[in-house]
Write an enzyme that holds these catalytic residues in place. Structure first.
Site, PDB file in Angstrom:
ATOM      1  N   THR A  14       0.856  -1.057  -0.091  1.00 34.24           N
ATOM      2  CA  THR A  14       0.029   0.098  -0.093  1.00 34.24           C
ATOM      3  C   THR A  14       0.940   1.172  -0.150  1.00 34.24           C
ATOM      4  O   THR A  14       0.605   2.312  -0.750  1.00 34.24           O
ATOM      5  CB  THR A  14      -0.886  -0.084   1.188  1.00 34.24           C
ATOM      6  OG1 THR A  14      -1.847  -0.923   1.085  1.00 34.24           O
ATOM      7  CG2 THR A  14      -1.600   1.282   1.283  1.00 34.24           C
ATOM      8  N   ASP A  91       0.155  -6.849   4.806  1.00 31.59           N
ATOM      9  CA  ASP A  91      -0.599  -7.861   4.949  1.00 31.59           C
ATOM     10  C   ASP A  91       0.024  -9.215   5.439  1.00 31.59           C
ATOM     11  O   ASP A  91      -0.136  -9.856   6.293  1.00 31.59           O
ATOM     12  CB  ASP A  91      -1.576  -8.226   3.735  1.00 31.59           C
ATOM     13  CG  ASP A  91      -2.558  -7.402   3.565  1.00 31.59           C
ATOM     14  OD1 ASP A  91      -3.059  -6.600   4.667  1.00 31.59           O
ATOM     15  OD2 ASP A  91      -3.094  -7.163   2.599  1.00 31.59           O
TER      16      ASP A  91
END
Ligand code: ASP
Length: 332
Positions: A14, A91
């Site tokens: 991200t 993640d």
């Protein structure tokens, strides 16, 4: 020019994504200029920026961990950096942090992994502070693989992703912070890794599985895991399991075939103790291993590594239950 040389290695995530009109996030096409909006980084150190991959961390594999570790070992052999910062998707960041803590054992340089919940290009991003803090800490004498998130520096193999939508995305449930950044940078010297045990680290087994038990779980389904080289069972509380003969017979069969069975918990705080309840006592008598206070991510990565690297099952089992790079608390 600042004296310290820090290499920043970008892997994706991200931190380097852009938001689309529909709210979804996509990877930047050209991440090479990612740091152009952060010229102040150069006040902290002499920065070198490299792109090693550009992927969502859900696509990470053991091959990526090996490549990243080899890249850092090579760079270090050339002696051109005082420390390393890795930019990574959040993640699967705890898995990579754990893998690198084993693969880079003995490096004696700071390797700080960070990422962000919001892309660097967004106004309310957490990437800016995380990056600046990570570079700052990579210039300190903290010679281990660590994770910087939301002003906290944590041991890499002790970290878990705990929040999907808060800035405090990473937490270290069973080990204190290595450093905290407020008005001052407070490094907790006593918490920094001192001892590393020697162990082989050449590759990862892909025949490791992790299974969460739950009340009502159909124990007949266990047979689907028969071919695994190792299975990590997530039991209850201190590692307890149902007192069901089908479970014990399956564990016995797995161990007899040469597989490893390890028991951990669905609770994240505290340490496994298989000697307390009847179910776990029986499993222990059959030869299951205790995961002690290791995170589930570290249990999986460490098992993959030891089964992919050790010459014998006995060696892998002995090392799994020992602290290699501070991933397990030996005196509780
Ligand atoms: N999906 C992203 C990744 O792990 C999430 C993030 O970076 O926060 O690559």
């Amino acid at each position: 020019m600042a004296a310290n040389k820090i290499k920043i290695i970008y892997t994706g995530g991200t931190i380097g994504m852009v938001r689309n009109a529909d709210g979804s996030l996509s990877l930047l096409q050209e991440p090479d200029d990612l740091l152009a909006s952060l010229p102040e980084l150069h006040q902290l150190a002499d920065i070198e920026f490299e792109v090693i991959s550009n992927i969502d961390s859900s696509d990470m594999t053991a091959a990526h961990w090996l490549r990243l570790a080899a890249h850092i070992r090579n760079a270090d052999a050339q002696g051109d950096s005082n420390g390393y910062v890795i930019l990574h998707g959040t993640d699967t960041l705890p898995y990579t942090a754990s893998a690198l803590s084993f693969l880079l054992a003995g490096l004696r340089k700071p390797v700080v992994i960070t990422g962000s919940q919001i892309p660097l290009c967004a106004v309310r991003t957490d990437a800016r502070t995380n990056l600046i803090d990570a570079v700052e800490l990579a210039t300190h004498d903290i010679p281990e693989v660590s994770v910087l998130f939301n002003s906290k520096l944590m041991r890499g193999n002790r970290v878990q992703k705990v929040s999907i939508n808060r800035y405090h995305a990473m937490h270290s449930p069973n080990y204190p912070y290595l450093a905290e950044l407020g008005l001052r940078v407070e490094v907790r010297r006593d918490n920094i890794l001192r001892k590393v045990k020697s162990f082989p680290a050449t590759g990862f087994s892909s025949a490791v599985a992790c299974l969460q038990l739950f009340p009502g779980f159909d124990l007949e389904l266990l047979r689907a895991y028969d071919a695994c080289q190792a299975i990590i069972l997530r039991g209850f509380g201190p590692g307890n399991v149902p007192q069901d003969q089908r479970l014990f017979a399956w564990i016995e069969g797995m161990i007899a075939r040469g597989s490893v069975v390890a028991l951990t918990s669905q609770a994240t705080l505290g340490s496994i103790d298989l000697s307390i309840y009847g179910g776990s006592r029986r499993a222990l008598a059959l030869g299951v291993l205790s995961c002690h206070d290791m995170t589930i991510e570290t249990c999986i990565v460490k098992m993959m590594l030891l089964l992919g690297s050790c010459a014998t099952k006995a060696e892998a089992e002995e090392l799994f239950c020992s602290s290699l790079v501070g991933e397990l608390t030996t005196e509780i």
